[in-house]
Design a protein around this motif. Structure first.
Motif, PDB file in Angstrom:
ATOM      1  N   GLU A  94       0.852  -1.186   0.000  1.00 13.86           N
ATOM      2  CA  GLU A  94       0.000   0.000   0.000  1.00 13.86           C
ATOM      3  C   GLU A  94       0.889   1.238   0.000  1.00 13.86           C
ATOM      4  O   GLU A  94       1.467   1.580   1.036  1.00 13.86           O
ATOM      5  N   TYR A  96       0.352   4.421   0.182  1.00 10.27           N
ATOM      6  CA  TYR A  96       0.051   5.431   1.197  1.00 10.27           C
ATOM      7  C   TYR A  96       0.623   5.031   2.557  1.00 10.27           C
ATOM      8  O   TYR A  96       1.150   5.868   3.289  1.00 10.27           O
ATOM      9  N   ASP A  97       0.525   3.759   2.906  1.00  2.11           N
ATOM     10  CA  ASP A  97       1.027   3.289   4.190  1.00  2.11           C
ATOM     11  C   ASP A  97       2.550   3.384   4.242  1.00  2.11           C
ATOM     12  O   ASP A  97       3.120   3.797   5.263  1.00  2.11           O
ATOM     13  N   ASN A 116      -2.791  13.345  -7.647  1.00  4.25           N
ATOM     14  CA  ASN A 116      -3.061  11.924  -7.872  1.00  4.25           C
ATOM     15  C   ASN A 116      -2.763  11.562  -9.311  1.00  4.25           C
ATOM     16  O   ASN A 116      -2.684  12.424 -10.170  1.00  4.25           O
ATOM     17  N   GLY A 127      -9.429   4.726  -5.408  1.00  2.76           N
ATOM     18  CA  GLY A 127      -9.120   5.821  -4.505  1.00  2.76           C
ATOM     19  C   GLY A 127      -7.802   6.484  -4.868  1.00  2.76           C
ATOM     20  O   GLY A 127      -7.092   6.056  -5.758  1.00  2.76           O
ATOM     21  N   GLU A 129      -4.080   7.711  -3.649  1.00  4.23           N
ATOM     22  CA  GLU A 129      -3.039   7.526  -2.634  1.00  4.23           C
ATOM     23  C   GLU A 129      -2.843   8.826  -1.856  1.00  4.23           C
ATOM     24  O   GLU A 129      -2.644   8.808  -0.639  1.00  4.23           O
ATOM     25  N   HIS A 131      -5.081  11.113  -1.212  1.00  3.78           N
ATOM     26  CA  HIS A 131      -6.190  11.249  -0.270  1.00  3.78           C
ATOM     27  C   HIS A 131      -5.965  10.363   0.950  1.00  3.78           C
ATOM     28  O   HIS A 131      -6.206  10.784   2.092  1.00  3.78           O
ATOM     29  N   LYS A 132      -5.484   9.156   0.733  1.00  8.77           N
ATOM     30  CA  LYS A 132      -5.216   8.240   1.851  1.00  8.77           C
ATOM     31  C   LYS A 132      -4.098   8.772   2.749  1.00  8.77           C
ATOM     32  O   LYS A 132      -4.158   8.648   3.970  1.00  8.77           O
ATOM     33  N   LEU A 135      -5.452  11.538   4.965  1.00  6.77           N
ATOM     34  CA  LEU A 135      -6.252  11.048   6.079  1.00  6.77           C
ATOM     35  C   LEU A 135      -5.419  10.412   7.191  1.00  6.77           C
ATOM     36  O   LEU A 135      -5.852  10.375   8.343  1.00  6.77           O
ATOM     37  N   ARG A 136      -4.215   9.923   6.869  1.00  8.94           N
ATOM     38  CA  ARG A 136      -3.449   9.133   7.834  1.00  8.94           C
ATOM     39  C   ARG A 136      -2.166   9.782   8.345  1.00  8.94           C
ATOM     40  O   ARG A 136      -1.623   9.348   9.359  1.00  8.94           O
TER      41      ARG A 136
END
Length: 145
Positions: A94, A96-97, A116, A127, A129, A131-132, A135-136
């Protein structure tokens, strides 16, 4: 202000524009930048292991070469601006992670990234990345269009 800026790059023109913005910000604040390219792992089906093992090796080598090329583009910009630079390529399921975890591990205080790469229905299904990350992340995220 911001002393360590993480810049995720994917080889797109948009991520290169974001890198320029991140480097300009680092120059203004006398900070440093870390460019990060997240490599998606090779996905396989369990049968035909011998054939897939050779394919996986080729994929990994090409992905690493691409990562080096993307990171080198940012390094050239940072060097031209006189900004301290570090480049990192990480495998991650992932993106984003991996971005958020790298930010924490390297103690970056700002993430600068492109808006994006997906458009239309693909973006709705998969979705963004960016945006993710928004959020995180525990640090500010500067999104460049």
């Amino acid at each position: 202000m911001f002393k360590h800026i993480l810049i995720p790059v994917d080889g797109s023109e948009l991520s290169l524009r974001a890198a320029k913005v991140g480097i300009e910000q680092a120059k203004l604040t006398q900070g440093k930048v870390t460019a990060l390219h997240v490599i998606s792992p090779f996905r396989t089906i369990s049968y035909m292991g011998t054939i897939l093992a050779a394919t996986e090796f080729a994929y990994n080598e090409e992905a690493k070469a691409n990562a080096e090329r993307y990171i080198e583009q940012v390094k050239m910009l940072a060097d031209a601006a006189g900004v301290p630079f570090e480049g990192v390529a990480e495998f991650g399921d992932e993106p984003y992670d991996t971005i958020v975890q790298t930010c924490k591990a390297r103690q970056a205080d700002l993430i600068v990234m492109g808006s994006n790469g997906w458009r239309g229905m693909t973006r709705l299904l998969l979705g963004s990345e960016t945006h993710k990350v928004l959020l995180r992340a525990d640090v500010p995220v500067l999104v460049c269009h």
